[in-house]
Design an enzyme around this catalytic site. Structure first.
Site, short mmCIF file in Angstrom:
data_model
loop_
_atom_site.label_atom_id
_atom_site.label_comp_id
_atom_site.label_asym_id
_atom_site.label_seq_id
_atom_site.Cartn_x
_atom_site.Cartn_y
_atom_site.Cartn_z
N ASP A 1 38.43 33.69 29.13
CA ASP A 1 38.32 35.14 29.30
C ASP A 1 36.99 35.67 28.77
OD1 ASP A 1 39.14 37.64 30.07
OD2 ASP A 1 40.49 37.96 28.36
N ARG B 1 29.34 41.94 37.14
CA ARG B 1 30.40 41.05 36.65
C ARG B 1 30.30 39.64 37.23
NH1 ARG B 1 34.84 43.07 34.19
NH2 ARG B 1 36.05 41.35 35.02
N SER C 1 44.57 34.40 37.85
CA SER C 1 46.01 34.64 37.65
C SER C 1 46.61 35.36 38.85
CB SER C 1 46.24 35.47 36.38
OG SER C 1 45.91 36.83 36.62
N GLU D 1 47.97 38.02 38.72
CA GLU D 1 47.67 39.45 38.53
C GLU D 1 46.21 39.78 38.87
OE1 GLU D 1 49.43 37.61 36.23
OE2 GLU D 1 51.28 38.47 37.02
N ASN D 2 45.37 38.76 38.94
CA ASN D 2 43.95 39.03 39.22
C ASN D 2 43.70 39.54 40.64
OD1 ASN D 2 42.85 36.35 37.03
ND2 ASN D 2 42.82 38.55 36.63
N ARG E 1 46.86 37.80 23.68
CA ARG E 1 48.02 37.77 24.58
C ARG E 1 47.94 36.56 25.50
NH1 ARG E 1 45.28 42.68 25.99
NH2 ARG E 1 43.82 42.30 27.68
N GLU F 1 50.28 25.60 19.53
CA GLU F 1 49.48 26.32 18.53
C GLU F 1 48.47 27.21 19.27
OE1 GLU F 1 49.79 26.24 15.18
OE2 GLU F 1 51.52 24.92 15.41
C1 IPE Z 1 43.63 36.06 32.11
O1 IPE Z 1 42.57 36.92 31.91
C2 IPE Z 1 43.45 35.31 33.38
C3 IPE Z 1 42.33 34.37 33.44
C4 IPE Z 1 41.50 34.09 32.47
C5 IPE Z 1 42.14 33.71 34.69
P1 IPE Z 1 42.64 38.46 32.32
O2 IPE Z 1 41.35 39.07 31.94
O3 IPE Z 1 43.05 38.58 33.74
O4 IPE Z 1 43.83 38.98 31.41
P2 IPE Z 1 44.20 40.45 30.93
O5 IPE Z 1 44.26 41.31 32.14
O6 IPE Z 1 43.11 40.88 29.99
O7 IPE Z 1 45.50 40.30 30.24
C1 IPE Z 2 37.84 35.88 32.90
O1 IPE Z 2 36.91 36.87 32.66
C2 IPE Z 2 37.81 35.38 34.32
C3 IPE Z 2 38.93 35.84 35.16
C4 IPE Z 2 39.98 36.48 34.74
C5 IPE Z 2 38.87 35.56 36.56
P1 IPE Z 2 37.20 38.39 32.98
O2 IPE Z 2 36.70 38.69 34.35
O3 IPE Z 2 38.62 38.74 32.75
O4 IPE Z 2 36.28 39.09 31.90
P2 IPE Z 2 36.59 40.41 31.06
O5 IPE Z 2 37.92 40.22 30.42
O6 IPE Z 2 36.59 41.55 32.02
O7 IPE Z 2 35.48 40.48 30.08
MG MG Z 3 39.63 39.39 31.11
#
Ligand code: IPE
Ligand code: IPE
Ligand code: MG
Length: 242
Positions: free
Chosen positions: A26, A39, A71, A73-74, A194, A207
């Protein structure tokens, strides 16, 4: 190898090696934002980290590495970002087969892959086929993966197969991680505390290690640091010390 890695490596307890490590990669977006970049720049850099982190995991004796890349949800993100992310992943797979072979890595994609763009699906199955017999490390790449859909899909397979006995052990054989031990350690980068619908069943006794480092900045030494932290812990599995 950097001096810090050498120093940390001397503290590694080789008799307590981790079999399975899972990572929620993340912070790509925040990494880019801090630099005033789009991004996608963070995602590109994030995916490029795999080149360093997968061989590092193998060097530290890890047998299975499960990486959360996209995910269920993504899908709620802007279409452009999703498309860019999938394209970058496809590129990575095309460019990295040689490296994966050299590093004896079996790339095993997990998740509801049928919803991914067909060109990405093709690339995933091609690389999986080529790397299938590699024994050094298994890289479970979680794409369109959700812990809940993993469980729902397992239930569907169980209904179709009608096994005689259903217990925790047989149930886990129907998950995407079938036949693999549960993760010993879950690492989440970028400070979020989370699980975000990652391996819900498999993480029951894992863990957890959260680091503020953003995924595009995560280095071999940071993985090693997480492992050392793990090695200091006492896993109790509900028992008490006698
Ligand atoms: C979790 O990260 C999913 C991946 C790293 C692929 P997100 O950035 O999507 O999670 P939330 O929305 O902060 O919980
Ligand atoms: C994780 O980075 C990659 C994916 C969830 C695909 P993010 O894109 O969630 O990065 P932040 O959380 O917005 O910084
Ligand atoms: Mg993220």
């Amino acid at each position: 190898m950097t001096r810090r890695e050498k120093e940390l490596l001397s503290k590694l307890d080789k008799s307590r090696i981790l079999e399975h490590v899972a990572i929620i990669m993340d912070g790509n977006g925040r990494w880019a934002k801090r630099r005033g970049l789009p991004r996608m720049a963070g995602h590109r850099r994030g995916i490029a980290r795999l080149r360093k982190i997968v061989p590092a995991a193998k060097d530290y004796g890890i047998k299975i590495l499960t990486l959360f890349a996209f995910s269920t949800e993504n899908w709620n993100r802007p279409k452009r970002e999703i498309r860019g992310l999938f394209k970058t992943l496809e590129r990575y797979l095309k460019d990295e087969v040689g490296e994966l072979m050299k590093n004896d890595t079996y790339l095993h994609p997990i998740g509801r892959l049928e919803r991914l763009p067909s060109s990405l699906q093709r690339e995933l199955s091609r690389v999986e086929r080529i790397t299938r017999n590699n024994k050094g490390i298994i890289l479970n790449l979680a794409l369109n993966y959700g812990g809940r859909s993993d469980i729902v899909d397992a239930v569907k397979k169980i209904i179709a197969n009608r096994p005689k006995k259903i217990d925790e052990e047989t149930f886990s054989k129907y998950l995407y991680t079938s036949g693999q031990p549960d993760p010993d350690l879950l690492i989440r980068t970028s400070g979020e505390m989370r699980i975000s619908n990652f391996l819900l069943w498999q993480l029951a006794y894992t863990e957890i290690y959260v680091t503020p480092i953003l995924w595009p900045d995560f280095k071999r030494e940071d993985l090693l640091q997480a492992i050392l932290d793990y090695q200091k812990r006492e896993r109790r599995f509900g028992r008490i010390e006698e």
